[in-house]
Motif scaffolding. Structure first.
Motif, PDB file in Angstrom:
ATOM      1  N   UNK A  70      -7.531  -3.581  -5.880  1.00 42.07           N
ATOM      2  CA  UNK A  70      -6.854  -2.212  -5.363  1.00 42.07           C
ATOM      3  C   UNK A  70      -7.887  -1.570  -3.619  1.00 42.07           C
ATOM      4  N   UNK A  71      -6.831  -1.763  -3.388  1.00 44.98           N
ATOM      5  CA  UNK A  71      -7.374  -1.352  -1.649  1.00 44.98           C
ATOM      6  C   UNK A  71      -7.324   0.003  -1.129  1.00 44.98           C
ATOM      7  N   UNK A  72      -8.103   0.349  -0.650  1.00 42.61           N
ATOM      8  CA  UNK A  72      -8.163   1.749   0.643  1.00 42.61           C
ATOM      9  C   UNK A  72      -8.044   1.599   1.648  1.00 42.61           C
TER      10      UNK A  72
ATOM     11  N   UNK B 163       3.193  -1.707  -9.013  1.00 42.84           N
ATOM     12  CA  UNK B 163       2.034  -0.312  -9.317  1.00 42.84           C
ATOM     13  C   UNK B 163       1.539  -0.963  -8.187  1.00 42.84           C
ATOM     14  N   UNK B 164       1.074  -0.395  -6.826  1.00 43.94           N
ATOM     15  CA  UNK B 164       1.130  -0.628  -5.448  1.00 43.94           C
ATOM     16  C   UNK B 164      -0.374  -1.252  -5.668  1.00 43.94           C
TER      17      UNK B 164
ATOM     18  N   UNK C  26       0.820  -1.286  -0.074  1.00 38.99           N
ATOM     19  CA  UNK C  26      -0.274  -0.009   0.376  1.00 38.99           C
ATOM     20  C   UNK C  26       1.003   1.570  -0.235  1.00 38.99           C
ATOM     21  N   UNK C  27       0.226   2.573  -0.887  1.00 39.34           N
ATOM     22  CA  UNK C  27       1.137   3.399  -0.757  1.00 39.34           C
ATOM     23  C   UNK C  27       0.627   4.553   0.018  1.00 39.34           C
TER      24      UNK C  27
ATOM     25  N   UNK D 244       1.293   6.148  -9.089  1.00 43.08           N
ATOM     26  CA  UNK D 244       1.081   4.954  -8.281  1.00 43.08           C
ATOM     27  C   UNK D 244       0.816   3.853  -9.109  1.00 43.08           C
ATOM     28  N   UNK D 245      -0.537   4.334  -9.712  1.00 45.95           N
ATOM     29  CA  UNK D 245      -1.416   3.079 -10.185  1.00 45.95           C
ATOM     30  C   UNK D 245      -0.618   2.853 -11.402  1.00 45.95           C
TER      31      UNK D 245
END
Ligand SMILES: *[C@@H]1O[C@H](CO)[C@@H](O)[C@H](O)[C@H]1NC(C)=O
Ligand SMILES: *[C@@H]1O[C@H](CO)[C@@H](O)[C@H](O)[C@H]1NC(C)=O
Length: 397
Positions: A195-197, A160-161, A113-114, A143-144
């Motif tokens: 992708x996660x948040x 790519x994170x 994760x960034x 970063x994507x």
């Protein structure tokens, strides 16, 4: 979680919870660790070192992008191995971290994760909703997935994170929700990869810096609640540890009713968080309490450098979570690592050549060679074969 491949070799598989590498939304034993800030200046190694030597860690949070309107990436001593971009002098250009991210994801199955903002961030958000949307698009371009024809500088090259973490400690934050919403929209639009948040609020509820987006419409996958430096932290268990408040947030307030809550705790007694380091029995008690909630997602540790200077602590936490700690897998020989990196970059270019060595494949023993969502190399080095261990994880054995 223990590295599945290694524990299978030890014959311990049946003792383990649904083990896998990387974030698991359905698990209550994820381990998330922040890397990049060398907390306490105990000596921070490059990212790949930790991926090779911490099989129990699922998610690594690269911290921090401390300026967004004025682009600024701070990675403490790791920055010494980076250069900068002419058009953005405070933005680090880090090919070594880029290679390490790819290795961590493809060989060790880590979720990377960034982390945005951090405690020194002071831009107080964005001047308007449209400025927030543009900033999210810029972060995604940085970063994507690589966007052809886009000239936005990429600190980690073609790596790519796996998502973004919001660690906001600035009490004034304007237009943060449109920023989060745009990032989420961009992540969801790409169906080829999940992708996660996540966010890292402090435990007093509602968290001053995070309330606009945590109480809003944006679905976060998990929160790394900082249960430290405050009277509601783990070091105040059992009296004032406010787990129930965050469990309630996940189930009734969060836009994502399946959001997970992680217990964030310091990784060592020293450093910036001295004074809120819990006793072993307090941490075990807090984890046991949280395990009774379906929202519990595991433990977050601040930070990697401190964790590695506290021998045995990760194993204790893995045991508290109900797993068996795995010793680090035998690190692949360095020639193998070079092959993995070369193969993955070469495959995107026109002159892709077969992996060298004449042994059929590039993935070393115990490396990942398959699994849902995995896009890396799938051929094992001789004499190993790719063995399916779960929906999420196949490895060379
Ligand atoms: C910097 O690069 C050197 C040489 O590859 C490496 O040994 C060292 O671990 C790196 N340091 C950090 C903090 O990333
Ligand atoms: C989606 O993400 C993947 C993985 O990074 C990337 O290869 C692909 O190009 C992306 N697709 C779009 C439409 O951006």
């Amino acid at each position: 979680m223990p590295s599945l491949s290694f524990t299978a070799a030890l014959g311990l598989l049946s003792l383990l919870p649904a083990a896998q590498a990387g974030w698991n939304q359905n698990s209550n034993n994820n381990i998330v660790v922040y890397w990049g800030q060398n907390s306490g200046s105990v000596g921070q190694n490059r990212l790949s070192y930790y991926c090779q030597n911490a099989p129990d860690v699922d998610v690594i949070n690269i911290s921090f992008m401390v300026g967004i309107t004025n682009l600024n990436l701070n990675l403490a001593n790791v920055g010494n191995n980076c250069t900068s971009f002419p058009q953005a002098p405070n933005l680090l250009n880090c090919p070594q971290v880029a290679a390490d991210i790819v290795e961590c994801q493809q060989t060790y199955g880590k979720t990377i994760m960034m982390s945005l903002f951090g405690s020194t961030y002071s831009e107080s958000g964005f001047s308007s909703s449209s400025a927030a949307v543009s900033a999210a698009q810029e972060i995604w371009a940085m970063y994507g997935p690589v966007q052809s024809g886009n000239s936005t500088p990429r600190p980690f090259g073609n790596a790519v994170v796996d998502g973004f973490d919001f660690d906001l400690e600035d009490p004034i934050e304007n237009n943060m929700e449109p920023f989060a919403a745009e990032l989420k929209t961009l992540m969801n639009a790409n169906t080829s990869k999940k992708f996660y948040l996540s966010a890292a609020p402090q435990c007093p509820y509602p968290d001053v810096s995070d309330q606009s987006f945590l109480n809003g419409q944006v679905a976060f996958d998990w929160v790394n609640v900082q249960f430290y430096n405050n009277g509601c932290g783990v070091s105040h268990y059992p009296t004032d540890f406010n787990w129930a408040t965050w469990d309630n947030w996940a189930k009734t307030v969060s836009a994502n009713k399946n959001a997970k809550v992680l217990i964030g705790t310091p990784a060592n007694v020293g450093g910036a968080n001295a004074g809120s380091f819990p006793t072993d029995s307090q941490l075990s008690g807090a984890i046991n309490l949280a395990k009774g909630s379906s929202s519990f997602g595991g433990v977050m540790l601040w930070d990697m450098a401190q964790l590695f200077s506290n021998t045995g602590y990760l194993a204790k936490i893995v045991a508290d979570l109900g797993g068996s700690s795995s010793p680090p897998p035998p690190p692949p020989p360095s020639t193998t690592l070079a092959t993995v990196t070369r193969t993955s970059t070469a495959s995107t270019g026109p002159t892709s050549s077969p992996p060298s060595g004449g042994n059929g494949g590039s993935v070393p023993q115990w490396g990942q060679c398959g699994g849902n969502g995995y896009t890396g190399p799938t051929q094992c080095q001789a004499p190993f074969k790719c063995v399916v261990e779960s929906e999420w994880w196949s490895s060379c054995q």
